[in-house]
Design an enzyme around this catalytic site. Structure first.
Site, PDB file in Angstrom:
ATOM      1  N   ASP A  38       5.228  40.635  40.016  1.00 41.57           N
ATOM      2  CA  ASP A  38       5.839  39.309  39.872  1.00 41.57           C
ATOM      3  C   ASP A  38       6.438  38.892  41.219  1.00 41.57           C
ATOM      4  OD1 ASP A  38       7.036  37.707  37.075  1.00 41.57           O
ATOM      5  OD2 ASP A  38       7.801  37.142  39.056  1.00 41.57           O
ATOM      6  N   THR A  41       9.832  34.086  41.248  1.00 42.12           N
ATOM      7  CA  THR A  41      10.159  32.692  41.553  1.00 42.12           C
ATOM      8  C   THR A  41      11.422  32.353  40.757  1.00 42.12           C
ATOM      9  OG1 THR A  41       8.966  31.794  39.656  1.00 42.12           O
ATOM     10  CG2 THR A  41       7.681  32.153  41.683  1.00 42.12           C
ATOM     11  N   ALA A  88       2.148  32.550  36.572  1.00 43.07           N
ATOM     12  CA  ALA A  88       1.741  31.153  36.756  1.00 43.07           C
ATOM     13  C   ALA A  88       2.976  30.300  36.961  1.00 43.07           C
ATOM     14  CB  ALA A  88       0.984  30.646  35.524  1.00 43.07           C
ATOM     15  N   THR A 138      -3.532  28.451  28.080  1.00 44.07           N
ATOM     16  CA  THR A 138      -2.770  27.559  27.199  1.00 44.07           C
ATOM     17  C   THR A 138      -3.684  26.611  26.435  1.00 44.07           C
ATOM     18  OG1 THR A 138      -1.290  25.640  27.315  1.00 44.07           O
ATOM     19  CG2 THR A 138      -2.467  26.157  29.302  1.00 44.07           C
ATOM     20  N   GLU A 140      -3.107  23.610  26.348  1.00 46.25           N
ATOM     21  CA  GLU A 140      -3.012  22.308  27.025  1.00 46.25           C
ATOM     22  C   GLU A 140      -4.285  21.972  27.801  1.00 46.25           C
ATOM     23  OE1 GLU A 140       0.841  21.537  28.773  1.00 46.25           O
ATOM     24  OE2 GLU A 140       1.822  22.896  27.378  1.00 46.25           O
ATOM     25  N   TYR A 187      -0.373  20.664  35.641  1.00 46.90           N
ATOM     26  CA  TYR A 187      -0.267  22.034  35.094  1.00 46.90           C
ATOM     27  C   TYR A 187      -1.531  22.403  34.334  1.00 46.90           C
ATOM     28  CZ  TYR A 187       0.859  25.615  31.607  1.00 46.90           C
ATOM     29  OH  TYR A 187       0.816  26.731  30.785  1.00 46.90           O
ATOM     30  N   LYS A 191      -4.472  25.241  35.084  1.00 48.43           N
ATOM     31  CA  LYS A 191      -4.809  26.324  34.150  1.00 48.43           C
ATOM     32  C   LYS A 191      -6.286  26.241  33.770  1.00 48.43           C
ATOM     33  CE  LYS A 191      -2.478  29.053  32.456  1.00 48.43           C
ATOM     34  NZ  LYS A 191      -2.067  30.424  32.910  1.00 48.43           N
ATOM     35  N   LYS A 226      12.648  24.487  29.518  1.00 49.92           N
ATOM     36  CA  LYS A 226      11.762  24.185  28.400  1.00 49.92           C
ATOM     37  C   LYS A 226      12.610  23.701  27.219  1.00 49.92           C
ATOM     38  CE  LYS A 226       8.246  25.769  30.782  1.00 49.92           C
ATOM     39  NZ  LYS A 226       7.900  27.145  30.947  1.00 49.92           N
ATOM     40  N   ASP A 317       9.793   8.335  29.143  1.00 52.16           N
ATOM     41  CA  ASP A 317       8.800   9.316  28.716  1.00 52.16           C
ATOM     42  C   ASP A 317       8.234  10.071  29.918  1.00 52.16           C
ATOM     43  OD1 ASP A 317       7.308  10.723  26.937  1.00 52.16           O
ATOM     44  OD2 ASP A 317       6.123   9.019  26.216  1.00 52.16           O
ATOM     45  N   GLY A 320       2.054  10.643  31.467  1.00 52.20           N
ATOM     46  CA  GLY A 320       0.856  11.258  30.871  1.00 52.20           C
ATOM     47  C   GLY A 320       1.165  12.218  29.729  1.00 52.20           C
ATOM     48  N   TYR A 378      16.265  15.506  37.260  1.00 50.35           N
ATOM     49  CA  TYR A 378      16.521  14.546  36.205  1.00 50.35           C
ATOM     50  C   TYR A 378      17.389  13.372  36.635  1.00 50.35           C
ATOM     51  CZ  TYR A 378      14.092  17.787  33.309  1.00 50.35           C
ATOM     52  OH  TYR A 378      13.118  18.589  32.800  1.00 50.35           O
TER      53      TYR A 378
HETATM   54  P1  NAD Z   1       7.299  31.597  33.048  1.00 53.75           P
HETATM   55  O1  NAD Z   1       7.367  30.422  33.973  1.00 53.75           O
HETATM   56  O2  NAD Z   1       8.462  31.927  32.202  1.00 53.75           O
HETATM   57  O3  NAD Z   1       6.966  32.916  33.910  1.00 53.75           O
HETATM   58  C1  NAD Z   1       6.025  32.938  34.924  1.00 53.75           C
HETATM   59  C2  NAD Z   1       6.226  34.200  35.755  1.00 53.75           C
HETATM   60  O4  NAD Z   1       5.225  34.201  36.799  1.00 53.75           O
HETATM   61  C3  NAD Z   1       7.582  34.270  36.440  1.00 53.75           C
HETATM   62  O5  NAD Z   1       8.141  35.553  36.270  1.00 53.75           O
HETATM   63  C4  NAD Z   1       7.278  33.995  37.907  1.00 53.75           C
HETATM   64  O6  NAD Z   1       8.153  34.652  38.810  1.00 53.75           O
HETATM   65  C5  NAD Z   1       5.857  34.531  38.034  1.00 53.75           C
HETATM   66  N1  NAD Z   1       5.109  33.902  39.128  1.00 53.75           N
HETATM   67  C6  NAD Z   1       5.022  32.569  39.403  1.00 53.75           C
HETATM   68  N2  NAD Z   1       4.288  32.381  40.513  1.00 53.75           N
HETATM   69  C7  NAD Z   1       3.889  33.613  40.930  1.00 53.75           C
HETATM   70  C8  NAD Z   1       3.098  34.061  42.023  1.00 53.75           C
HETATM   71  N3  NAD Z   1       2.583  33.201  42.926  1.00 53.75           N
HETATM   72  N4  NAD Z   1       2.875  35.392  42.144  1.00 53.75           N
HETATM   73  C9  NAD Z   1       3.404  36.276  41.263  1.00 53.75           C
HETATM   74  N5  NAD Z   1       4.173  35.890  40.223  1.00 53.75           N
HETATM   75  C10 NAD Z   1       4.414  34.588  40.059  1.00 53.75           C
HETATM   76  O7  NAD Z   1       5.986  31.368  32.196  1.00 53.75           O
HETATM   77  P2  NAD Z   1       5.662  31.753  30.669  1.00 53.75           P
HETATM   78  O8  NAD Z   1       6.104  30.661  29.806  1.00 53.75           O
HETATM   79  O9  NAD Z   1       6.107  33.125  30.394  1.00 53.75           O
HETATM   80  O10 NAD Z   1       4.069  31.707  30.708  1.00 53.75           O
HETATM   81  C11 NAD Z   1       3.319  32.864  31.053  1.00 53.75           C
HETATM   82  C12 NAD Z   1       1.838  32.538  30.992  1.00 53.75           C
HETATM   83  O11 NAD Z   1       1.490  32.118  29.691  1.00 53.75           O
HETATM   84  C13 NAD Z   1       1.426  31.406  31.944  1.00 53.75           C
HETATM   85  O12 NAD Z   1       0.166  31.736  32.489  1.00 53.75           O
HETATM   86  C14 NAD Z   1       1.327  30.196  31.031  1.00 53.75           C
HETATM   87  O13 NAD Z   1       0.390  29.275  31.519  1.00 53.75           O
HETATM   88  C15 NAD Z   1       0.872  30.839  29.735  1.00 53.75           C
HETATM   89  N6  NAD Z   1       1.252  30.127  28.495  1.00 53.75           N
HETATM   90  C16 NAD Z   1       2.566  29.782  28.288  1.00 53.75           C
HETATM   91  C17 NAD Z   1       2.918  29.151  27.092  1.00 53.75           C
HETATM   92  C18 NAD Z   1       4.349  28.783  26.790  1.00 53.75           C
HETATM   93  O14 NAD Z   1       4.608  28.127  25.785  1.00 53.75           O
HETATM   94  N7  NAD Z   1       5.327  29.190  27.591  1.00 53.75           N
HETATM   95  C19 NAD Z   1       1.945  28.886  26.122  1.00 53.75           C
HETATM   96  C20 NAD Z   1       0.616  29.268  26.379  1.00 53.75           C
HETATM   97  C21 NAD Z   1       0.297  29.900  27.560  1.00 53.75           C
HETATM   98  P1  TYD Z   2       8.098  21.755  26.988  1.00 57.36           P
HETATM   99  O1  TYD Z   2       9.017  22.782  26.409  1.00 57.36           O
HETATM  100  O2  TYD Z   2       8.283  21.334  28.410  1.00 57.36           O
HETATM  101  O3  TYD Z   2       6.605  22.280  26.732  1.00 57.36           O
HETATM  102  P2  TYD Z   2       5.181  21.511  26.960  1.00 57.36           P
HETATM  103  O4  TYD Z   2       5.387  20.284  27.764  1.00 57.36           O
HETATM  104  O5  TYD Z   2       4.402  22.542  27.716  1.00 57.36           O
HETATM  105  O6  TYD Z   2       4.657  21.248  25.591  1.00 57.36           O
HETATM  106  O7  TYD Z   2       8.199  20.449  26.104  1.00 57.36           O
HETATM  107  C1  TYD Z   2       7.943  20.472  24.720  1.00 57.36           C
HETATM  108  C2  TYD Z   2       7.970  19.038  24.218  1.00 57.36           C
HETATM  109  O8  TYD Z   2       9.303  18.537  24.323  1.00 57.36           O
HETATM  110  C3  TYD Z   2       7.108  18.100  25.029  1.00 57.36           C
HETATM  111  O9  TYD Z   2       6.520  17.142  24.150  1.00 57.36           O
HETATM  112  C4  TYD Z   2       8.074  17.427  25.982  1.00 57.36           C
HETATM  113  C5  TYD Z   2       9.352  17.376  25.169  1.00 57.36           C
HETATM  114  N1  TYD Z   2      10.601  17.491  25.958  1.00 57.36           N
HETATM  115  C6  TYD Z   2      11.633  16.547  25.772  1.00 57.36           C
HETATM  116  O10 TYD Z   2      11.522  15.601  24.964  1.00 57.36           O
HETATM  117  N2  TYD Z   2      12.771  16.686  26.506  1.00 57.36           N
HETATM  118  C7  TYD Z   2      12.948  17.678  27.415  1.00 57.36           C
HETATM  119  O11 TYD Z   2      14.013  17.751  28.073  1.00 57.36           O
HETATM  120  C8  TYD Z   2      11.897  18.652  27.579  1.00 57.36           C
HETATM  121  C9  TYD Z   2      12.042  19.783  28.565  1.00 57.36           C
HETATM  122  C10 TYD Z   2      10.749  18.505  26.825  1.00 57.36           C
END
Ligand code: NAD
Ligand code: TYD
Length: 381
Positions: A38, A41, A88, A138, A140, A187, A191, A226, A317, A320, A378
């Site tokens: 890792d 970041t 990522a 993902t 997405e 994003y 991906k 998030k 909003d 996109g 923000y």
């Molecule tokens: P996160 O942002 O919490 O964690 C990402 C980790 O990657 C961090 O520890 C960061 O330090 C590390 N990282 C970032 N850039 C790096 C680099 N250049 N080299 C090495 N390490 C690096 O993300 P997450 O929510 O845990 O997501 C993990 C994976 O799952 C991602 O690939 C994401 O696209 C995928 N994913 C996430 C969700 C979700 O809801 N969070 C859903 C589906 C898929």
């Molecule tokens: P998020 O947790 O950023 O996940 P993703 O965009 O990958 O789905 O957001 C979840 C949903 O919540 C998304 O529709 C955007 C919305 N959202 C808000 O309305 N307010 C916020 O402050 C955030 C972070 C997200």
């Protein structure tokens, strides 16, 4: 290292989902040597792994996946057999402000890791035998679905994850493994690109790869940019809850430990070169989900019911903003027998309790650099 049955590299293990995957593998498989790579970041936090950091089968390596020479050194140096790639940049709002970082890490980083694995495995006598590059992606990448039932109708695919009182579908279409890629945000575009490179390494070089596409995760250790952890923390501090647009967007939520269990199952039993969608048929309109969070936090903090609803603040909003995500995960259920373990209400209760009981974790993150970034991000909304 030599006594271990397998050397497994997990990237992004200091992040949200990665930390759950590392914990599961380190505890469940003492016969595996787990290397967590890792960059640390803003989203990477070794405090997420305090409970397993001293285990003999665990090693942490700080490195950037986009550094090809470093990836070569690590993959060869640890004689890696399997890679579970989660590292990522993961936040859509950041990708809108800074798409280049997303291309660098998500696309070039994934490519560097693929290439390092290929070069090392190509030197081995049994080459790709027993090897796997498992890429975590993902839903997405599939783009956005239409919202044909704005109020929601009974879901045709209720599973244990959809709770007793909520098993709504907000449209007739669902993302399948065969759904065309149509990413909209920087994003999801990054991906999608990385998914294509992973499949290209299989199709071109015969490298054993696998991709899974999961819906929105929630649970402990999620970075508070998030929706769910941000809102829990803001309610605790009486701060505004910024709802994008009208709060009508729909997301499909899965408890993070259920995702980690699916990753374990697929890493061991999944078909090479295949794709599996992961999700619990658990769609929620943002505003309804936000009200559940408010109710749960208020109850656990001892506030009167509805106390924090006044914090809801509708803001501009997201550019996109994808309207609806909904995963069809029946292939995974049918072929590998995976089922989510938790109903959503249970998962939310567990999650809210965890954040309220780990305020030191949250306060550490929301102090200093991150707080400044957040203010800037923000400001003017
Ligand atoms: P996160 O942002 O919490 O964690 C990402 C980790 O990657 C961090 O520890 C960061 O330090 C590390 N990282 C970032 N850039 C790096 C680099 N250049 N080299 C090495 N390490 C690096 O993300 P997450 O929510 O845990 O997501 C993990 C994976 O799952 C991602 O690939 C994401 O696209 C995928 N994913 C996430 C969700 C979700 O809801 N969070 C859903 C589906 C898929
Ligand atoms: P998020 O947790 O950023 O996940 P993703 O965009 O990958 O789905 O957001 C979840 C949903 O919540 C998304 O529709 C955007 C919305 N959202 C808000 O309305 N307010 C916020 O402050 C955030 C972070 C997200």
């Amino acid at each position: 290292m030599d006594n271990y049955k397998k050397n497994i590299l997990i990237t992004g293990g200091a992040g949200f989902i990665g930390s759950h995957v590392v914990r599961l593998f380190v505890n469940k498989y003492p016969e595996y040597n787990i290397v967590n790579l890792d960059k640390l970041t803003y989203a990477g936090n070794l405090a997420n792994l305090k409970d397993i950091e001293d285990k003999p089968n665990y090693t942490f390596v700080k490195a950037d996946i986009a550094d090809l020479d470093e990836m070569r050194r690590i993959v060869r140096g640890h004689a890696i057999d399997g890679i579970i790639h989660l590292a990522a940049e993961s936040h859509v709002d950041r990708s809108i402000k800074d798409p280049f970082t997303f291309a660098r890490t998500n696309v070039m980083g994934t490519l560097a890791l693929l290439q390092a694995a290929k070069e090392y495995w190509d030197t081995l006598p049994d080459k790709y035998e027993g090897k796997l590059f498992y890429h975590i992606s993902t839903d997405e990448v599939y783009g956005a679905l239409e919202l044909t039932h704005p109020e929601g109708v009974e879901s045709p695919f209720t599973t244990v994850a959809s709770s007793a009182e909520h098993h709504h579908a907000f449209g007739t279409e669902f993302f399948l493994e065969t759904t065309k890629y149509q990413p909209h945000s920087p994003y999801s575009a990054s991906k999608a690109s990385s998914d294509h490179f992973v499949r290209a390494y299989h199709d071109t070089y015969g490298m054993p790869t696998l991709v899974t596409n999961c819906s929105n995760n929630y649970g402990p250790y999620q970075f508070p940019e998030k929706l769910i952890p941000l809102f829990i923390n803001n309610i605790r501090h009486g701060k505004p809850l910024p709802v994008y647009g009208k709060g009508e967007n729909v997301r499909d939520w899965l408890f993070v430990e259920d995702h980690a269990r699916a990753i374990d199952l697929i890493f061991h039993k999944g078909k090479v070169a295949d794709t599996y969608n992961i999700g619990g048929f658990n769609e929620w309109k943002n505003i309804d989900l936000i009200k559940v969070i408010i109710r749960t936090v208020d109850r656990l903090l001892g506030n009167p019911e509805g106390h924090s609803e006044k914090l809801i603040t509708y803001v501009t909003d997201r550019a996109g903003h994808d309207l609806r995500y909904a995963i069809d995960s029946r292939k995974l259920q049918r072929e590998l027998g995976w089922e989510p373990s938790l109903q959503f209400e249970e998962g939310i209760e567990k999650t809210v309790r965890w954040y309220l009981e780990h305020q030191d974790w949250m306060d550490h993150i929301t102090s200093g650099a991150y707080e400044r970034y957040y203010e800037e991000m923000y400001s003017g909304r």
